[in-house]
Design a protein around this motif. Structure first.
Motif, PDB file in Angstrom:
ATOM      1  N   GLN A 167       8.740 -10.581   5.052  1.00  0.00           N
ATOM      2  CA  GLN A 167       9.998 -10.583   3.970  1.00  0.00           C
ATOM      3  C   GLN A 167       9.864  -9.148   4.390  1.00  0.00           C
ATOM      4  OE1 GLN A 167      11.492 -12.969   2.499  1.00  0.00           O
ATOM      5  NE2 GLN A 167      12.745 -11.192   1.888  1.00  0.00           N
ATOM      6  N   ILE A 168       8.314  -8.739   3.663  1.00  0.00           N
ATOM      7  CA  ILE A 168       8.398  -7.677   3.354  1.00  0.00           C
ATOM      8  C   ILE A 168       9.423  -6.367   4.246  1.00  0.00           C
ATOM      9  CG2 ILE A 168       7.006  -5.399   3.102  1.00  0.00           C
ATOM     10  CD1 ILE A 168       4.661  -7.476   2.085  1.00  0.00           C
ATOM     11  N   PHE A 169       9.037  -6.368   5.763  1.00  0.00           N
ATOM     12  CA  PHE A 169       9.674  -5.994   6.409  1.00  0.00           C
ATOM     13  C   PHE A 169      10.820  -5.772   6.647  1.00  0.00           C
ATOM     14  CE2 PHE A 169       5.589  -4.967   7.853  1.00  0.00           C
ATOM     15  CZ  PHE A 169       5.353  -3.992   8.909  1.00  0.00           C
ATOM     16  N   ILE A 212      -7.168  -6.514   8.929  1.00  0.00           N
ATOM     17  CA  ILE A 212      -6.821  -5.367   9.769  1.00  0.00           C
ATOM     18  C   ILE A 212      -5.295  -5.671  10.025  1.00  0.00           C
ATOM     19  CG2 ILE A 212      -8.079  -4.622  12.230  1.00  0.00           C
ATOM     20  CD1 ILE A 212     -10.842  -6.368  11.231  1.00  0.00           C
ATOM     21  N   LEU A 213      -4.688  -4.496   9.946  1.00  0.00           N
ATOM     22  CA  LEU A 213      -3.189  -4.378  10.478  1.00  0.00           C
ATOM     23  C   LEU A 213      -2.998  -3.238  11.763  1.00  0.00           C
ATOM     24  CD1 LEU A 213      -0.306  -5.449   9.557  1.00  0.00           C
ATOM     25  CD2 LEU A 213      -0.624  -4.017   8.236  1.00  0.00           C
ATOM     26  N   ALA A 214      -2.562  -4.101  12.078  1.00  0.00           N
ATOM     27  CA  ALA A 214      -2.222  -2.080  13.223  1.00  0.00           C
ATOM     28  C   ALA A 214      -0.747  -2.260  13.661  1.00  0.00           C
ATOM     29  CB  ALA A 214      -3.235  -2.609  14.647  1.00  0.00           C
ATOM     30  N   ILE A 215       0.118  -2.272  13.721  1.00  0.00           N
ATOM     31  CA  ILE A 215       1.349  -2.256  14.266  1.00  0.00           C
ATOM     32  C   ILE A 215       2.120  -0.933  14.880  1.00  0.00           C
ATOM     33  CG2 ILE A 215       3.213  -1.551  13.125  1.00  0.00           C
ATOM     34  CD1 ILE A 215       2.422  -2.279   9.848  1.00  0.00           C
ATOM     35  N   LYS A 216       2.297  -0.938  15.822  1.00  0.00           N
ATOM     36  CA  LYS A 216       3.223  -0.428  16.596  1.00  0.00           C
ATOM     37  C   LYS A 216       4.556  -0.139  16.944  1.00  0.00           C
ATOM     38  CE  LYS A 216       3.805   0.607  21.235  1.00  0.00           C
ATOM     39  NZ  LYS A 216       3.055   1.240  22.720  1.00  0.00           N
ATOM     40  N   MET A 217       4.791   1.627  15.994  1.00  0.00           N
ATOM     41  CA  MET A 217       6.050   1.789  15.989  1.00  0.00           C
ATOM     42  C   MET A 217       7.259   1.916  16.937  1.00  0.00           C
ATOM     43  SD  MET A 217       5.687   4.975  12.981  1.00  0.00           S
ATOM     44  CE  MET A 217       4.980   5.704  13.636  1.00  0.00           C
ATOM     45  N   ASP A 218       8.129   1.772  17.011  1.00  0.00           N
ATOM     46  CA  ASP A 218       8.859   2.275  17.943  1.00  0.00           C
ATOM     47  C   ASP A 218       9.515   2.962  17.984  1.00  0.00           C
ATOM     48  OD1 ASP A 218      10.835   1.071  19.989  1.00  0.00           O
ATOM     49  OD2 ASP A 218      12.256   0.485  19.781  1.00  0.00           O
ATOM     50  N   VAL A 236       6.815   2.848   7.007  1.00  0.00           N
ATOM     51  CA  VAL A 236       5.769   1.652   8.079  1.00  0.00           C
ATOM     52  C   VAL A 236       3.975   1.717   6.843  1.00  0.00           C
ATOM     53  CG1 VAL A 236       3.580   1.182   9.811  1.00  0.00           C
ATOM     54  CG2 VAL A 236       5.793   2.015  10.277  1.00  0.00           C
ATOM     55  N   TYR A 237       3.934   2.467   6.681  1.00  0.00           N
ATOM     56  CA  TYR A 237       2.228   3.097   5.565  1.00  0.00           C
ATOM     57  C   TYR A 237       3.497   2.443   3.702  1.00  0.00           C
ATOM     58  CZ  TYR A 237      -0.960   5.540   8.063  1.00  0.00           C
ATOM     59  OH  TYR A 237      -1.466   5.871   9.501  1.00  0.00           O
ATOM     60  N   ASP A 238       4.497   2.370   3.708  1.00  0.00           N
ATOM     61  CA  ASP A 238       4.940   1.552   2.180  1.00  0.00           C
ATOM     62  C   ASP A 238       4.656   0.195   2.741  1.00  0.00           C
ATOM     63  OD1 ASP A 238       5.855   1.371  -0.403  1.00  0.00           O
ATOM     64  OD2 ASP A 238       8.014   1.552   0.681  1.00  0.00           O
ATOM     65  N   ALA A 239       4.774  -0.723   3.510  1.00  0.00           N
ATOM     66  CA  ALA A 239       5.159  -1.622   4.050  1.00  0.00           C
ATOM     67  C   ALA A 239       3.455  -2.380   4.128  1.00  0.00           C
ATOM     68  CB  ALA A 239       5.711  -1.952   4.939  1.00  0.00           C
ATOM     69  N   ILE A 240       2.936  -1.429   4.339  1.00  0.00           N
ATOM     70  CA  ILE A 240       1.562  -1.578   4.875  1.00  0.00           C
ATOM     71  C   ILE A 240       0.351  -1.915   2.941  1.00  0.00           C
ATOM     72  CG2 ILE A 240      -0.560  -0.561   5.299  1.00  0.00           C
ATOM     73  CD1 ILE A 240       0.582   0.318   7.744  1.00  0.00           C
ATOM     74  N   PHE A 241       0.653  -1.097   2.425  1.00  0.00           N
ATOM     75  CA  PHE A 241       0.097  -1.180   1.032  1.00  0.00           C
ATOM     76  C   PHE A 241       0.920  -2.435   0.162  1.00  0.00           C
ATOM     77  CE2 PHE A 241      -1.085   3.359   2.582  1.00  0.00           C
ATOM     78  CZ  PHE A 241      -2.087   3.045   2.061  1.00  0.00           C
ATOM     79  N   ARG A 242       2.092  -2.437   0.601  1.00  0.00           N
ATOM     80  CA  ARG A 242       2.570  -3.731   0.130  1.00  0.00           C
ATOM     81  C   ARG A 242       1.519  -4.506   0.617  1.00  0.00           C
ATOM     82  NH1 ARG A 242       8.954  -2.625  -1.737  1.00  0.00           N
ATOM     83  NH2 ARG A 242       8.631  -0.350  -1.384  1.00  0.00           N
ATOM     84  N   ILE A 243       1.406  -5.125   2.017  1.00  0.00           N
ATOM     85  CA  ILE A 243       0.994  -6.519   2.368  1.00  0.00           C
ATOM     86  C   ILE A 243      -0.553  -6.727   2.049  1.00  0.00           C
ATOM     87  CG2 ILE A 243       0.502  -7.176   4.703  1.00  0.00           C
ATOM     88  CD1 ILE A 243       3.276  -5.577   5.667  1.00  0.00           C
TER      89      ILE A 243
END
Length: 185
Positions: free
Chosen positions: A20-22, A46-52, A134-141
């Motif tokens: 939903q956040i994404f 723990i969260l790890a995201i690979k950016m395109d 992406v950092y904005d999304a992370i801090f919401r998650i």
């Protein structure tokens, strides 16, 4: 996306929250893969995201013509692509100071003196913009109350380990394992 948890129902809820956040931030197309680990008993996230990949950055010389007038000792910048006007103004204010940037009309800027480095001034960097989003999304998650955060990002993988206690080495190891998996996937 892989969401691991000791709580199966909690993992489903977190997957839904992340999606939903994404979707809200329109990040889904910009993310290749993701790993998440949530343990409510150990109080770790723990969260790890690979950016395109993104397009290349844009420099001032690409979207303007820059001339130096010896007689008046002024540098005149003429904008060729108005889509970059806000970025140009923001960057010039940041680099030269607001009081030193004069804008006599919509498509021109005047600076005192000569500056040979203006052509290479980065005015738009899609990679950095994506990273901020992406950092904005992370801090919401991140679960509320998890104030101890360690950033273990590397290259195109943004990763964090967070808790409300001291971060354990085993959590860092798990986070780094996610980073390695995503880096080479």
């Amino acid at each position: 996306m892989l969401v691991e948890s000791t709580d199966v129902e909690g993992a489903k809820v977190y997957e839904m929250i992340i999606k939903q956040i994404f979707q809200d931030l329109q990040l889904s197309p910009s993310v290749k893969d993701m790993r998440v680990f949530v343990d409510p008993k150990e109080v770790v996230f723990i969260l790890a995201i690979k950016m395109d990949k993104t397009s290349n950055f844009t420099i001032l010389g690409d979207v303007t013509s820059i001339e130096y007038d010896k007689e008046s000792n002024k540098t005149i910048i003429r904008v060729k692509d108005e889509n970059y006007l806000p970025n140009i103004l923001k960057k010039l204010w940041l680099e030269k100071g607001r009081e030193n940037v004069h804008q006599p009309d919509r498509f021109s800027f005047i600076l005192e003196g000569k500056d040979d480095n203006l052509n290479n001034l980065v005015i738009d960097d899609p990679y950095e913009n994506l990273k901020k989003r992406v950092y904005d999304a992370i801090f919401r998650i991140i679960p509320e109350g998890f104030r101890i955060i360690r950033d273990i990002s590397k290259d195109d993988v943004i990763a964090i380990v967070c808790t409300d206690e001291l971060i354990k080495d085993e959590w860092l190891d798990k986070g780094l394992k996610y980073v390695e998996e995503l880096t080479y996937s």
